[in-house]
Motif scaffolding. Structure first.
Motif, PDB file in Angstrom:
ATOM      1  N   ARG A 108      19.729  -1.789  17.108  1.00  0.00           N
ATOM      2  CA  ARG A 108      18.367  -2.303  17.043  1.00  0.00           C
ATOM      3  C   ARG A 108      17.551  -1.412  16.108  1.00  0.00           C
ATOM      4  NH1 ARG A 108      19.600  -2.063  22.325  1.00  0.00           N
ATOM      5  NH2 ARG A 108      18.141  -0.320  22.693  1.00  0.00           N
ATOM      6  N   VAL A 109      16.932  -2.027  15.123  1.00  0.00           N
ATOM      7  CA  VAL A 109      16.203  -1.285  14.093  1.00  0.00           C
ATOM      8  C   VAL A 109      14.767  -1.781  14.001  1.00  0.00           C
ATOM      9  CG1 VAL A 109      16.104  -0.669  11.635  1.00  0.00           C
ATOM     10  CG2 VAL A 109      18.321  -0.952  12.765  1.00  0.00           C
ATOM     11  N   ALA A 110      13.823  -0.855  13.932  1.00  0.00           N
ATOM     12  CA  ALA A 110      12.415  -1.177  13.700  1.00  0.00           C
ATOM     13  C   ALA A 110      12.037  -0.696  12.309  1.00  0.00           C
ATOM     14  CB  ALA A 110      11.525  -0.509  14.745  1.00  0.00           C
ATOM     15  N   LEU A 111      11.431  -1.581  11.512  1.00  0.00           N
ATOM     16  CA  LEU A 111      11.012  -1.253  10.146  1.00  0.00           C
ATOM     17  C   LEU A 111       9.492  -1.302  10.065  1.00  0.00           C
ATOM     18  CD1 LEU A 111      13.581  -3.399   8.115  1.00  0.00           C
ATOM     19  CD2 LEU A 111      13.733  -0.953   8.656  1.00  0.00           C
ATOM     20  N   ASP A 112       8.913  -0.291   9.460  1.00  0.00           N
ATOM     21  CA  ASP A 112       7.463  -0.220   9.268  1.00  0.00           C
ATOM     22  C   ASP A 112       7.151  -0.419   7.801  1.00  0.00           C
ATOM     23  OD1 ASP A 112       4.632   0.620   9.913  1.00  0.00           O
ATOM     24  OD2 ASP A 112       5.191   2.250   8.556  1.00  0.00           O
ATOM     25  N   VAL A 113       6.342  -1.426   7.486  1.00  0.00           N
ATOM     26  CA  VAL A 113       5.900  -1.664   6.103  1.00  0.00           C
ATOM     27  C   VAL A 113       4.735  -0.725   5.822  1.00  0.00           C
ATOM     28  CG1 VAL A 113       5.011  -3.348   4.461  1.00  0.00           C
ATOM     29  CG2 VAL A 113       6.637  -4.065   6.235  1.00  0.00           C
ATOM     30  N   GLY A 114       4.942   0.261   4.994  1.00  0.00           N
ATOM     31  CA  GLY A 114       3.946   1.286   4.752  1.00  0.00           C
ATOM     32  C   GLY A 114       2.616   0.747   4.242  1.00  0.00           C
ATOM     33  N   HIS A 115       1.523   1.333   4.721  1.00  0.00           N
ATOM     34  CA  HIS A 115       0.146   0.974   4.369  1.00  0.00           C
ATOM     35  C   HIS A 115      -0.222  -0.388   4.968  1.00  0.00           C
ATOM     36  CE1 HIS A 115      -0.075   4.513   1.855  1.00  0.00           C
ATOM     37  NE2 HIS A 115       1.078   4.169   1.290  1.00  0.00           N
ATOM     38  N   GLY A 116      -1.272  -1.007   4.465  1.00  0.00           N
ATOM     39  CA  GLY A 116      -1.754  -2.254   5.058  1.00  0.00           C
ATOM     40  C   GLY A 116      -3.003  -2.038   5.889  1.00  0.00           C
ATOM     41  N   ALA A 117      -3.199  -2.890   6.889  1.00  0.00           N
ATOM     42  CA  ALA A 117      -4.431  -2.875   7.677  1.00  0.00           C
ATOM     43  C   ALA A 117      -4.454  -1.714   8.662  1.00  0.00           C
ATOM     44  CB  ALA A 117      -4.562  -4.191   8.440  1.00  0.00           C
ATOM     45  N   HIS A 118      -5.648  -1.120   8.838  1.00  0.00           N
ATOM     46  CA  HIS A 118      -5.898  -0.089   9.839  1.00  0.00           C
ATOM     47  C   HIS A 118      -7.329  -0.272  10.351  1.00  0.00           C
ATOM     48  CE1 HIS A 118      -8.250   2.180   6.858  1.00  0.00           C
ATOM     49  NE2 HIS A 118      -7.267   1.938   6.018  1.00  0.00           N
ATOM     50  N   PRO A 119      -7.723   0.440  11.376  1.00  0.00           N
ATOM     51  CA  PRO A 119      -9.033   0.179  11.998  1.00  0.00           C
ATOM     52  C   PRO A 119     -10.224   0.268  11.053  1.00  0.00           C
ATOM     53  CG  PRO A 119      -7.690   1.501  13.462  1.00  0.00           C
ATOM     54  CD  PRO A 119      -6.940   1.402  12.169  1.00  0.00           C
ATOM     55  N   LEU A 120     -10.088   0.998   9.949  1.00  0.00           N
ATOM     56  CA  LEU A 120     -11.218   1.166   9.042  1.00  0.00           C
ATOM     57  C   LEU A 120     -11.151   0.293   7.790  1.00  0.00           C
ATOM     58  CD1 LEU A 120     -11.698   5.039   9.208  1.00  0.00           C
ATOM     59  CD2 LEU A 120     -12.833   3.254  10.538  1.00  0.00           C
ATOM     60  N   GLY A 121     -10.126  -0.537   7.698  1.00  0.00           N
ATOM     61  CA  GLY A 121     -10.035  -1.399   6.521  1.00  0.00           C
ATOM     62  C   GLY A 121      -8.609  -1.741   6.157  1.00  0.00           C
ATOM     63  N   PHE A 122      -8.358  -1.827   4.854  1.00  0.00           N
ATOM     64  CA  PHE A 122      -7.033  -2.204   4.353  1.00  0.00           C
ATOM     65  C   PHE A 122      -6.665  -1.277   3.201  1.00  0.00           C
ATOM     66  CE2 PHE A 122      -4.030  -4.552   1.721  1.00  0.00           C
ATOM     67  CZ  PHE A 122      -3.146  -5.051   2.682  1.00  0.00           C
ATOM     68  N   GLU A 123      -5.444  -0.803   3.208  1.00  0.00           N
ATOM     69  CA  GLU A 123      -4.985   0.160   2.214  1.00  0.00           C
ATOM     70  C   GLU A 123      -3.750  -0.377   1.504  1.00  0.00           C
ATOM     71  OE1 GLU A 123      -2.890   4.488   2.455  1.00  0.00           O
ATOM     72  OE2 GLU A 123      -4.709   4.213   3.635  1.00  0.00           O
ATOM     73  N   VAL A 124      -3.813  -0.504   0.180  1.00  0.00           N
ATOM     74  CA  VAL A 124      -2.672  -1.017  -0.588  1.00  0.00           C
ATOM     75  C   VAL A 124      -1.692   0.078  -0.943  1.00  0.00           C
ATOM     76  CG1 VAL A 124      -4.063  -2.881  -1.561  1.00  0.00           C
ATOM     77  CG2 VAL A 124      -3.806  -0.739  -2.839  1.00  0.00           C
ATOM     78  N   GLY A 125      -2.073   1.347  -0.770  1.00  0.00           N
ATOM     79  CA  GLY A 125      -1.196   2.450  -1.164  1.00  0.00           C
ATOM     80  C   GLY A 125      -1.330   2.762  -2.635  1.00  0.00           C
ATOM     81  N   SER A 126      -0.273   3.232  -3.229  1.00  0.00           N
ATOM     82  CA  SER A 126      -0.281   3.581  -4.655  1.00  0.00           C
ATOM     83  C   SER A 126      -0.260   2.326  -5.514  1.00  0.00           C
ATOM     84  CB  SER A 126       0.918   4.469  -4.982  1.00  0.00           C
ATOM     85  OG  SER A 126       0.906   5.647  -4.204  1.00  0.00           O
ATOM     86  N   ARG A 127      -0.507   2.524  -6.815  1.00  0.00           N
ATOM     87  CA  ARG A 127      -0.465   1.415  -7.776  1.00  0.00           C
ATOM     88  C   ARG A 127       0.395   1.805  -8.968  1.00  0.00           C
ATOM     89  NH1 ARG A 127      -4.302  -2.683  -7.136  1.00  0.00           N
ATOM     90  NH2 ARG A 127      -5.963  -2.237  -5.616  1.00  0.00           N
ATOM     91  N   GLY A 128       1.137   0.825  -9.478  1.00  0.00           N
ATOM     92  CA  GLY A 128       1.897   1.040 -10.699  1.00  0.00           C
ATOM     93  C   GLY A 128       0.976   0.994 -11.902  1.00  0.00           C
ATOM     94  N   VAL A 129       1.503   1.334 -13.070  1.00  0.00           N
ATOM     95  CA  VAL A 129       0.668   1.375 -14.269  1.00  0.00           C
ATOM     96  C   VAL A 129       0.140  -0.005 -14.651  1.00  0.00           C
ATOM     97  CG1 VAL A 129       1.721   3.448 -15.201  1.00  0.00           C
ATOM     98  CG2 VAL A 129       2.737   1.235 -15.714  1.00  0.00           C
ATOM     99  N   ARG A 130       0.760  -1.054 -14.148  1.00  0.00           N
ATOM    100  CA  ARG A 130       0.298  -2.414 -14.428  1.00  0.00           C
ATOM    101  C   ARG A 130      -0.387  -3.040 -13.216  1.00  0.00           C
ATOM    102  NH1 ARG A 130       4.022  -5.439 -18.819  1.00  0.00           N
ATOM    103  NH2 ARG A 130       4.605  -3.608 -20.038  1.00  0.00           N
ATOM    104  N   GLY A 131      -0.725  -2.199 -12.250  1.00  0.00           N
ATOM    105  CA  GLY A 131      -1.482  -2.701 -11.113  1.00  0.00           C
ATOM    106  C   GLY A 131      -0.664  -3.154  -9.933  1.00  0.00           C
ATOM    107  N   THR A 132       0.661  -3.023  -9.990  1.00  0.00           N
ATOM    108  CA  THR A 132       1.486  -3.407  -8.845  1.00  0.00           C
ATOM    109  C   THR A 132       1.120  -2.574  -7.623  1.00  0.00           C
ATOM    110  OG1 THR A 132       3.316  -3.935 -10.340  1.00  0.00           O
ATOM    111  CG2 THR A 132       3.850  -3.673  -8.000  1.00  0.00           C
ATOM    112  N   GLU A 133       0.900  -3.222  -6.493  1.00  0.00           N
ATOM    113  CA  GLU A 133       0.481  -2.529  -5.279  1.00  0.00           C
ATOM    114  C   GLU A 133       1.687  -2.090  -4.451  1.00  0.00           C
ATOM    115  OE1 GLU A 133      -2.041  -5.301  -3.328  1.00  0.00           O
ATOM    116  OE2 GLU A 133      -3.705  -5.036  -4.746  1.00  0.00           O
ATOM    117  N   GLU A 134       1.592  -0.867  -3.926  1.00  0.00           N
ATOM    118  CA  GLU A 134       2.681  -0.332  -3.128  1.00  0.00           C
ATOM    119  C   GLU A 134       2.951  -1.196  -1.898  1.00  0.00           C
ATOM    120  OE1 GLU A 134       3.944   3.570  -0.464  1.00  0.00           O
ATOM    121  OE2 GLU A 134       2.082   3.608  -1.618  1.00  0.00           O
TER     122      GLU A 134
END
Length: 382
Positions: A108-134
């Motif tokens: 049994r495996v649990a996977l966490d998708v890094g960043h995203g929604a949290h109590p204070l808002g939404f976080e996309v994480g890092s960005r690539g040089v062309r705007g790709t969101e982490e």
């Protein structure tokens, strides 16, 4: 399935191509003894050179492009192999699929998708040089890992927190959601200065031996998947940034019933050279996901194998730094008699374990430097 359709070549393959057809081609080239390495699904310099060798052996123009003439040669060889009863040679696509559909049954495996929604808002994480969101790449990686594990019989739960979702947990709450699973992996991508590149896998500063075992397996297999086209060992070593210990909110609260947990950062997404990979459908992230699947599989099937740590004696700070350079997993002991769990500090290298081969290499390097060294297995620890 017809014998000449085992690899469905429906397009011209050349430098920069990626996908299952490239994986199948590489598996066939291995059978023909012209390709060494893992079937990664990426058509790089090593694959191009192998295709040229394949073309010369087939009396074709060695241009390194796998086109219609190469496909005809492939189908002719497959038919002959089948007629001669060479079943192994006639099953390239199947032979490269590791394991069977049930080898991870019960896991049994649990996977966490890094960043995203949290109590204070939404976080996309890092960005690539062309705007790709982490967050976008983390989602792709998690879904690909889940698919690969489920194909092998594992039960997988993916935790992803979109902007529209009402559930917005803090990082410690994310880790707690791993309860009831054997393995927990948080999926991320790295970023720094636009020039750094390589793979890192992280464990919590209070991580267990099982955490370190899982992290080492994941690190090794992601490196193999992503950087298999490197031309020499030095190139691979440069991209292998190793297993590291950090104080991580998402891992620090993982429940005790979870056997192993780690956070993986397969590559630096702000590197300009990554753009070429992203243009062909985030294939680099998908290759990394396959490496994570390989690592989890290796951990689960060999998790009872003992791990080792190298015990080193040193007399001063200069010696300590040299130890850390050649053996980051070493467990350092001052000759004055005071034991320290880490070469630099307790938070980074506490309880660092490696597999037997890695421990042996580190021990040999330290002996050459004149250090007194021994190796302790997990079986010897209290």
């Amino acid at each position: 399935m017809a014998d000449d359709d085992r690899c469905a070549f429906t397009r011209v393959l050349a430098m920069g191509s990626a996908g299952e057809d490239v994986t199948c081609l590489q598996a066939h080239l291995k059978r023909r003894k012209v390709y060494r390495g893992r079937a990664s699904g990426w058509y790089g310099p090593k694959t191009e050179a192998s295709v040229q060798a394949y073309q010369r052996a087939s009396d074709l123009v060695p241009d390194g492009v796998f086109g219609s003439a190469c496909v005809d040669a492939y189908r002719t060889w497959m038919r002959q192999a089948h007629q001669e009863g060479d079943v192994e040679a006639g099953s390239d696509a199947e032979s490269d699929r590791e394991g069977c559909a049930h080898e991870l049954r019960g896991l049994r495996v649990a996977l966490d998708v890094g960043h995203g929604a949290h109590p204070l808002g939404f976080e996309v994480g890092s960005r690539g040089v062309r705007g790709t969101e982490e967050f976008q790449l983390n989602t792709v990686m998690s879904e690909e890992i889940a698919r690969g594990l489920r194909e092998k019989g594992a039960r997988v739960q993916v935790h992803r927190y979109d902007e529209e979702q009402p559930e917005r947990p803090w990082l410690p709450e994310r880790g707690q959601k791993a309860s009831g699973h054997h393995v927990f992996v948080s999926c991320h991508h790295n970023a720094h200065d636009g020039k750094t590149q390589g793979t890192e896998t992280l464990v919590d500063v209070d991580g267990t031996e099982e955490d370190v075992q899982l992290a080492h397996h994941v690190q090794r297999h992601v490196v193999q998947r992503l950087w298999s086209e490197c031309n020499d060992a030095a190139c691979v070593a440069e991209k292998d940034r190793g297993v590291k210990w950090q104080n991580l909110g998402v891992l620090g609260t993982v429940p005790m019933d979870v056997e192993a947990a780690c956070l993986v950062e397969p590559y630096f997404m702000d590197d300009e050279t990554v753009d070429g990979y992203e243009r062909i459908g985030t294939h680099m992230t998908r290759w990394a996901a396959r490496g994570v699947v390989d690592g989890i599989r290796k951990y689960w099937t060999e998790k009872k194998r003992p791990m080792y740590r190298v015990r080193v004696e040193y007399e001063n700070e200069d010696q300590m730094k040299r130890v850390q350079e050649v053996a980051p997993d070493a467990w350092c002991v001052r000759t004055q008699g005071r034991e320290e769990d880490g070469c630099e500090n307790d938070e980074i290298h506490a309880g660092a374990y490696a597999d037997a081969k890695t421990a042996q290499v580190q021990m040999e390097r330290l002996v050459l430097q004149g250090h007194r060294v021994d190796v302790r297995s997990t079986a010897e620890d209290p």
